[in-house]
Design a protein around this motif. Structure first.
Motif, PDB file in Angstrom:
ATOM      1  N   ASN A   6       0.825  -1.213   0.000  1.00 29.64           N
ATOM      2  CA  ASN A   6       0.000   0.000   0.000  1.00 29.64           C
ATOM      3  C   ASN A   6       0.859   1.262   0.000  1.00 29.64           C
ATOM      4  N   HIS A   7       1.984   1.180   0.722  1.00 31.51           N
ATOM      5  CA  HIS A   7       2.893   2.335   0.785  1.00 31.51           C
ATOM      6  C   HIS A   7       3.444   2.638  -0.614  1.00 31.51           C
ATOM      7  N   ILE A   8       3.849   1.579  -1.304  1.00 34.18           N
ATOM      8  CA  ILE A   8       4.401   1.773  -2.659  1.00 34.18           C
ATOM      9  C   ILE A   8       3.327   2.341  -3.589  1.00 34.18           C
ATOM     10  N   ILE A   9       2.103   1.797  -3.462  1.00 30.32           N
ATOM     11  CA  ILE A   9       1.004   2.286  -4.314  1.00 30.32           C
ATOM     12  C   ILE A   9       0.766   3.777  -4.071  1.00 30.32           C
ATOM     13  N   GLU A  10       0.789   4.152  -2.808  1.00 29.05           N
ATOM     14  CA  GLU A  10       0.609   5.578  -2.475  1.00 29.05           C
ATOM     15  C   GLU A  10       1.690   6.440  -3.113  1.00 29.05           C
ATOM     16  N   LEU A  11       2.938   5.974  -2.986  1.00 25.98           N
ATOM     17  CA  LEU A  11       4.068   6.726  -3.564  1.00 25.98           C
ATOM     18  C   LEU A  11       3.922   6.846  -5.078  1.00 25.98           C
ATOM     19  N   LEU A  12       3.471   5.743  -5.699  1.00 25.15           N
ATOM     20  CA  LEU A  12       3.271   5.754  -7.154  1.00 25.15           C
ATOM     21  C   LEU A  12       2.225   6.785  -7.539  1.00 25.15           C
ATOM     22  N   GLN A  13       1.147   6.805  -6.761  1.00 28.16           N
ATOM     23  CA  GLN A  13       0.056   7.741  -7.073  1.00 28.16           C
ATOM     24  C   GLN A  13       0.483   9.186  -6.833  1.00 28.16           C
ATOM     25  N   GLU A  14       1.402   9.370  -5.881  1.00 24.70           N
ATOM     26  CA  GLU A  14       1.919  10.733  -5.640  1.00 24.70           C
ATOM     27  C   GLU A  14       3.028  11.091  -6.624  1.00 24.70           C
ATOM     28  N   ARG A  15       3.379  10.134  -7.493  1.00 22.72           N
ATOM     29  CA  ARG A  15       4.473  10.277  -8.448  1.00 22.72           C
ATOM     30  C   ARG A  15       5.794  10.606  -7.734  1.00 22.72           C
ATOM     31  N   ASN A  16       5.988   9.902  -6.633  1.00 25.37           N
ATOM     32  CA  ASN A  16       7.239  10.012  -5.893  1.00 25.37           C
ATOM     33  C   ASN A  16       8.165   8.906  -6.405  1.00 25.37           C
ATOM     34  N   ASP A  17       9.350   9.293  -6.915  1.00 23.54           N
ATOM     35  CA  ASP A  17      10.186   8.267  -7.548  1.00 23.54           C
ATOM     36  C   ASP A  17      10.852   7.324  -6.539  1.00 23.54           C
ATOM     37  N   LYS A  18      10.585   7.530  -5.270  1.00 24.93           N
ATOM     38  CA  LYS A  18      11.039   6.570  -4.267  1.00 24.93           C
ATOM     39  C   LYS A  18      10.314   5.229  -4.466  1.00 24.93           C
ATOM     40  N   ALA A  19       9.117   5.307  -5.060  1.00 25.28           N
ATOM     41  CA  ALA A  19       8.335   4.103  -5.350  1.00 25.28           C
ATOM     42  C   ALA A  19       9.128   3.150  -6.236  1.00 25.28           C
ATOM     43  N   ILE A  20       9.799   3.715  -7.234  1.00 25.84           N
ATOM     44  CA  ILE A  20      10.572   2.894  -8.178  1.00 25.84           C
ATOM     45  C   ILE A  20      11.710   2.186  -7.442  1.00 25.84           C
ATOM     46  N   SER A  21      12.350   2.917  -6.550  1.00 29.95           N
ATOM     47  CA  SER A  21      13.442   2.342  -5.766  1.00 29.95           C
ATOM     48  C   SER A  21      12.937   1.164  -4.926  1.00 29.95           C
ATOM     49  N   THR A  54      -7.956  -2.000  -7.177  1.00 33.05           N
ATOM     50  CA  THR A  54      -9.153  -2.820  -6.985  1.00 33.05           C
ATOM     51  C   THR A  54      -9.240  -3.922  -8.038  1.00 33.05           C
ATOM     52  N   LYS A  55      -8.482  -3.777  -9.100  1.00 37.45           N
ATOM     53  CA  LYS A  55      -8.589  -4.740 -10.203  1.00 37.45           C
ATOM     54  C   LYS A  55      -7.481  -5.782 -10.213  1.00 37.45           C
ATOM     55  N   ALA A  56      -6.338  -5.436  -9.650  1.00 36.98           N
ATOM     56  CA  ALA A  56      -5.229  -6.399  -9.652  1.00 36.98           C
ATOM     57  C   ALA A  56      -4.272  -6.089  -8.515  1.00 36.98           C
ATOM     58  N   LYS A  57      -3.605  -7.151  -8.036  1.00 37.39           N
ATOM     59  CA  LYS A  57      -2.562  -6.934  -7.030  1.00 37.39           C
ATOM     60  C   LYS A  57      -1.407  -6.211  -7.711  1.00 37.39           C
ATOM     61  N   LEU A  58      -0.613  -5.525  -6.921  1.00 37.37           N
ATOM     62  CA  LEU A  58       0.508  -4.763  -7.482  1.00 37.37           C
ATOM     63  C   LEU A  58       1.407  -5.674  -8.319  1.00 37.37           C
ATOM     64  N   PHE A  59       1.719  -6.874  -7.770  1.00 36.91           N
ATOM     65  CA  PHE A  59       2.632  -7.741  -8.514  1.00 36.91           C
ATOM     66  C   PHE A  59       2.051  -8.178  -9.849  1.00 36.91           C
ATOM     67  N   THR A  60       0.727  -8.450  -9.858  1.00 36.21           N
ATOM     68  CA  THR A  60       0.072  -8.876 -11.102  1.00 36.21           C
ATOM     69  C   THR A  60       0.265  -7.810 -12.186  1.00 36.21           C
ATOM     70  N   TRP A  61       0.093  -6.563 -11.776  1.00 40.40           N
ATOM     71  CA  TRP A  61       0.251  -5.438 -12.703  1.00 40.40           C
ATOM     72  C   TRP A  61       1.701  -5.338 -13.207  1.00 40.40           C
ATOM     73  N   LEU A  62       2.650  -5.474 -12.283  1.00 40.00           N
ATOM     74  CA  LEU A  62       4.074  -5.413 -12.643  1.00 40.00           C
ATOM     75  C   LEU A  62       4.436  -6.570 -13.578  1.00 40.00           C
ATOM     76  N   GLU A 103      -6.483 -16.216  -5.805  1.00 45.81           N
ATOM     77  CA  GLU A 103      -5.576 -17.361  -5.662  1.00 45.81           C
ATOM     78  C   GLU A 103      -4.600 -17.428  -6.845  1.00 45.81           C
ATOM     79  N   LEU A 104      -5.151 -17.214  -8.031  1.00 47.94           N
ATOM     80  CA  LEU A 104      -4.304 -17.227  -9.242  1.00 47.94           C
ATOM     81  C   LEU A 104      -3.210 -16.169  -9.138  1.00 47.94           C
ATOM     82  N   GLN A 105      -3.588 -14.983  -8.627  1.00 46.81           N
ATOM     83  CA  GLN A 105      -2.608 -13.897  -8.500  1.00 46.81           C
ATOM     84  C   GLN A 105      -1.507 -14.271  -7.515  1.00 46.81           C
ATOM     85  N   GLU A 106      -1.929 -14.892  -6.406  1.00 45.26           N
ATOM     86  CA  GLU A 106      -0.937 -15.290  -5.404  1.00 45.26           C
ATOM     87  C   GLU A 106       0.001 -16.350  -5.958  1.00 45.26           C
TER      88      GLU A 106
END
Lengths: 189, 259
Positions: free
Chosen positions: A7-22, A67-75, B53-56
């Motif tokens: 959630n912290h990383i998502i917040e940083l991304l939304q604030e366009r803080n490049d610490k998120a990338i790090s 709400t649509k995907a976990k952060l890792f799924t998106w990455l 589950e799939l995402q995990e």
């Protein structure tokens, strides 16, 4: 990854803080590099893919919907698609056909693999190869279940069940270890 | 109710048997398919849980393939991102500079257009003045030429004019040339008049009384005044209020010249 950190990383991304990338690089860099390497099977190409993917992640950060995907799924989606595009343009250049090589699953070996993950690699080999091949084809080779069925000459129904069982096996072996590793990681950092 | 439940379960089972959810997980669904999958995820907890589950599992599976990233890759990425950011701010700087330049240009354009407009007006005025001057010069030159002709011509009659009782000291000479049909008068001496009075010259030609204007003081006594030429014309000098009159005051005639 802990929900808190995510959630912290998502917040940083939304604030366009490049610490998120790090932070993203620290926590997902190795995994995404591995994903890129699995697809392109070349270290230099894989590095290019990771670089391009992170630039895309940064540029598209406002399009990520938690709400649509976990952060890792998106990455993973961004990295995988960038890698497949890279592979296509590279193979267009050299005019080579992309061929699925089943033995590549094991070829990765231990060189370049993080020591912490060596036992994970060992565990990976504990999964029946018939499941691994299916997961590999679907996750890294950019195949649909239909394509995997044709390519591997396995009936579609078998592909579906192997995917499900394979994923269940994964969970059995790593489910608890992974959670523990993440917790440990979070406490140490 | 039971029937409805059964068909719903069947629907979910059919959906999960397709690879739509897996395709969605990898981000390879079409727009239409994406909408369908998102609708199923929102509507059915079973689909939602499968998706979670799939995402995990995807994350676990991907982590199994993690490879240590090479040294320096992180810095490369950070530099690239910083560069992108600075080029963006550079773009804004350029945009601001360009807008400012455009404004300045617009302002300058208006200023110069205005200047040009003023200069054009001035140019018209100057041209008119030059034309007037040319016309004046032409008239004066013609006058001088005529004076020369009249004074030098042997056919010119010289008529001495003297004032009557009202202005005994008045002396003038009229030059009349019937050949060239030109006549001039030179008033050489005028008696002094009160401040509010002046001498005015008139000529009666062909039964018409013409106003020839106020006679200047004796200072330019050498000056010749043109008289309109006519057969049996009569010139008059009258005393009028300062500034001249529109018609001669007959009782104030001080001299007349028949020519």
């Amino acid at each position: 990854m802990s929900i808190l950190l995510e959630n912290h990383i998502i917040e940083l991304l939304q604030e366009r803080n490049d610490k998120a990338i790090s932070l993203l690089y620290e926590h997902y860099g190795d995994t995404l590099y591995g994903v890129a390497f699995k697809v392109v099977r070349d270290e230099d190409l894989a590095q290019d893919v990771v670089q391009e993917s992170f630039v895309k992640i940064w540029k598209k950060s406002d399009s990520y919907d938690p709400t649509k995907a976990k952060l890792f799924t998106w990455l993973f989606r961004i990295t995988r698609n960038t890698a497949i595009d890279k592979l296509r343009s590279a193979s267009n250049k050299s005019d080579k056909e992309i061929q699925m090589d089943v033995s590549d699953v094991y070829k990765l070996g231990t060189e370049g693999v993080i020591p912490d993950l060596i036992d994970v690699q060992d565990n990976l080999e504990k999964i029946d190869s018939k499941y691994q091949i299916v997961l590999d084809a679907l996750f890294f080779q950019g195949m649909t279940q239909q394509e995997a069925s044709e390519e591997l000459d396995i009936p579609l129904g078998t592909i579906k069940s192997r995917l499900k069982i394979g994923l269940r096996e994964l969970k059995k072996i790593y489910g608890s270890t992974m959670v523990f590793a993440y917790l440990l990681n979070f406490i140490i950092n | 109710m039971l029937q409805k439940n059964k068909t719903m379960k069947e629907k979910i089972r059919i959906f999960l048997e397709t690879d739509l959810l897996e395709k969605y997980l990898l981000g390879t669904t079409s727009n239409e398919e994406t909408l369908q999958v998102e609708r199923y995820i929102a509507m059915y907890p079973e689909v939602r849980n499968t998706y979670i589950e799939l995402q995990e599992n995807l994350e676990i599976f991907a982590k199994l393939h993690a490879i240590k990233t090479p040294e320096g890759l992180k810095e490369k990425i950070q530099n690239k991102i910083k560069k992108g950011n600075s080029s963006r701010s550079k773009f804004f700087k350029y945009a601001i500079a360009a807008s400012f330049t455009a404004l300045l240009f617009a302002g300058a354009s208006y200023f110069f257009w205005n200047q040009n407009q003023n200069l054009q007006e001035e140019n018209v005025i100057v041209n008119n003045k030059i034309q007037n001057l040319e016309e004046n010069m032409r008239l004066q030159l013609e006058d001088v030429r005529n004076q020369f002709i009249v004074l030098n011509n042997p056919k010119t009659k010289r008529l001495a004019v003297k004032g009557n009782n009202k202005a005994k000291e008045l002396k003038a000479v009229a030059y009349v040339n019937p050949v060239k049909k030109l006549s001039y008068i030179n008033v050489s001496k005028l008696p002094n008049l009160p401040e509010n009075q002046c001498y005015q010259m008139w000529a009666e030609v062909n039964g018409q009384m013409l106003n020839l204007g106020v006679i200047q003081e004796a200072s330019n006594s050498e000056k010749l005044m043109a008289l309109p030429y006519g057969e049996n014309a009569v010139g008059y000098i009258t005393i009028e209020p300062t500034g001249g009159n529109s018609s001669p005051t007959v009782e104030n005639i001080v001299a007349n010249i028949s020519y």
